[in-house]
Design an enzyme around this catalytic site. Structure first.
Site, PDB file in Angstrom:
ATOM      1  N   SER A 133       0.807  -1.228   0.000  1.00 33.64           N
ATOM      2  CA  SER A 133       0.000   0.000   0.000  1.00 33.64           C
ATOM      3  C   SER A 133       0.835   1.270   0.000  1.00 33.64           C
ATOM      4  CB  SER A 133      -0.875  -0.004   1.259  1.00 33.64           C
ATOM      5  OG  SER A 133      -1.464   1.252   1.458  1.00 33.64           O
ATOM      6  N   GLU A 135       0.121   3.674   1.648  1.00 28.92           N
ATOM      7  CA  GLU A 135       0.091   4.115   3.047  1.00 28.92           C
ATOM      8  C   GLU A 135       1.463   3.889   3.713  1.00 28.92           C
ATOM      9  OE1 GLU A 135      -2.630   5.643   4.179  1.00 28.92           O
ATOM     10  OE2 GLU A 135      -2.144   5.746   6.309  1.00 28.92           O
ATOM     11  N   TYR A 157      -1.729   0.125  10.703  1.00 24.55           N
ATOM     12  CA  TYR A 157      -1.988  -0.510   9.406  1.00 24.55           C
ATOM     13  C   TYR A 157      -0.746  -0.419   8.526  1.00 24.55           C
ATOM     14  CZ  TYR A 157      -3.694  -0.911   4.575  1.00 24.55           C
ATOM     15  OH  TYR A 157      -3.846  -1.249   3.248  1.00 24.55           O
TER      16      TYR A 157
END
Ligand code: NAP
Ligand code: G4F
Length: 337
Positions: A133, A135, A157
């Site tokens: 990801s 992220e 996460y």
């Protein structure tokens, strides 16, 4: 003989588009689902036929990423050619409330998949796709972000995804597994989970337009995201596993927009004034925010021949039209009661 794919996360947004894509390519598709007290297969129902029919090509099996034994049993029994690990506790805000579970499902879950593939590899080579990801870039160290940009994760996460990313590289380098990371920037669709910001906005706008709701509560409107269309992005996952050597790729549009501009686009399309209906609720802010994501998918373009084909405007149209129709159906049901 047709190829066999095994997917975790098949009931999610990406899993449903990828299953659809692979079935179109002639694959036999096996998906792992979790037991729940209600049906979770709404996104793939249209793909599912009676498994006893000879033309059935989609099969579902119970399992969980946190249960390494059942996952290994499944992978060893099915002997897939390709494994797509899309399952995860994928909500960033929720990961601050459930850090340990997020680590188990999103981080250790990926390790369980890699370990099962390594065991299978003694008998048969299976290629592994890991859903990494954007992220992971977190408090970004350079813009645009590429495959070479260092990670600076900003929450549980992202930390779990960074762990899974490195284990994927580790299994490739240590055991020669064909394992790849797709570093995907945010991608949305009418099938996006309703608690992610884009879908939360389009869903609420449709309901507000038809008088079913009068307020939309949001958090940080200043964050910037590189939003693409999920259907375009699952093709990139497949392309990575068709490439002659395993490698990691950024998948992005190369455009970034604030949450505020996404909100304005959606409301303008429905002739609604955000000032009248939108309020800020501090509950939706995160302990640490990722302020800016903007990806460069140059490598995917040059090596895989992939590029995003859906503009943000087209994506907004798709999502708004879908969610307005959903609101209309809600009105009809309410009237018939
Ligand atoms: P999603 O809609 O939230 O779907 C997540 C899937 O994972 C669901 O099928 C869910 O099953 C399953 N899952 C959750 N916990 C599990 C567990 N413990 N064991 C087995 N399955 C589990 O996510 P998505 O948007 O499709 O994203 C797919 C993957 O890409 C995720 O790994 C996500 O972190 C990653 N990713 C997404 C984006 C994006 O913008 N969408 C960007 C980069 C990376 P249930 O239906 O039972 O809950
Ligand atoms: O839609 P979001 O929740 O997505 P986020 O946090 O960027 O994560 C998504 O994309 C990642 C890829 O970069 C994936 F790995 C991950 O699995 C997931 O799919 O939030 C987007 C932005 C954030 O800055 C958030 O603070 O929107 C802001 N936001 C503002 N109000 C909100 C809200 N987010 C949510 N979910 N809900 C709000 O009310």
């Amino acid at each position: 003989m047709s190829k066999r794919a095994f997917l975790t996360g098949i009931t999610g947004q990406d899993g449903s588009y990828l299953a659809e894509f692979l079935l179109e390519q002639g694959y036999e598709v096996h998906g792992m689902i979790r037991r729940a007290s209600t049906f979770t297969t709404g996104r793939i129902e249209h793909l599912y036929r009676d498994p006893h029919n000879s033309d059935a090509r989609l099969f579902l099996h119970y399992g969980d990423l946190t249960d390494g034994q059942s996952l290994t049993n499944l992978i060893l029994a099915l002997e897939p050619d390709e494994i797509y690990n899309l399952g995860a506790q994928s909500h960033v805000r929720v990961s601050f409330d459930q850090p340990a579970y997020t680590l188990q499902a999103t981080g250790a879950g990926a390790l369980n998949v890699l370990e099962a593939a390594r065991q299978l590899n003694k008998k048969k080579t299976a290629k592994v796709y890991q859903a990494s990801s954007s992220e992971m870039y977190g408090d970004v160290l350079e813009t645009p972000q590429t495959e070479k940009t260092p990670f600076r994760p900003q929450g549980p996460y992202a930390c779990a995804k960074v762990y899974a990313y490195h284990q994927t590289v580790n299994y490739r380098e240590s055991y020669g597994l064909f394992a790849v990371n797709g570093i995907l920037f945010n991608h949305e669709s009418p099938r996006r989970g309703e608690t992610f910001v884009t879908r939360k906005i389009t869903r609420a706008a449709g309901r507000i337009k038809l008088g079913l709701q009068d307020r939309l509560y949001l958090g940080n409107l200043d964050a910037k995201r590189d939003w693409g269309f999920a259907k375009d992005y699952v093709r990139a996952m497949w392309l990575m596993l068709q490439h002659h050597e395993p490698d990691d790729f950024v998948i992005a549009t190369g455009q970034t927009h604030t949450v505020r501009s996404f909100l304005e686009l959606v409301f303008a399309k429905l002739q609604l004034d955000p000032e009248q209906f939108v309020a800020i609720d501090p509950r939706y802010f995160r302990p640490a925010e990722v302020n800016l994501l903007l990806g460069s998918a140059e490598k995917a373009r040059d090596v895989l021949g992939w590029k995003a084909t859906t503009t943000l405007n087209e994506l907004v149209d798709l999502m708004v039209d879908h969610d307005l129709e959903l609101a209309r159906q809600e009105c009809l049901i309410a009237k018939s009661r």
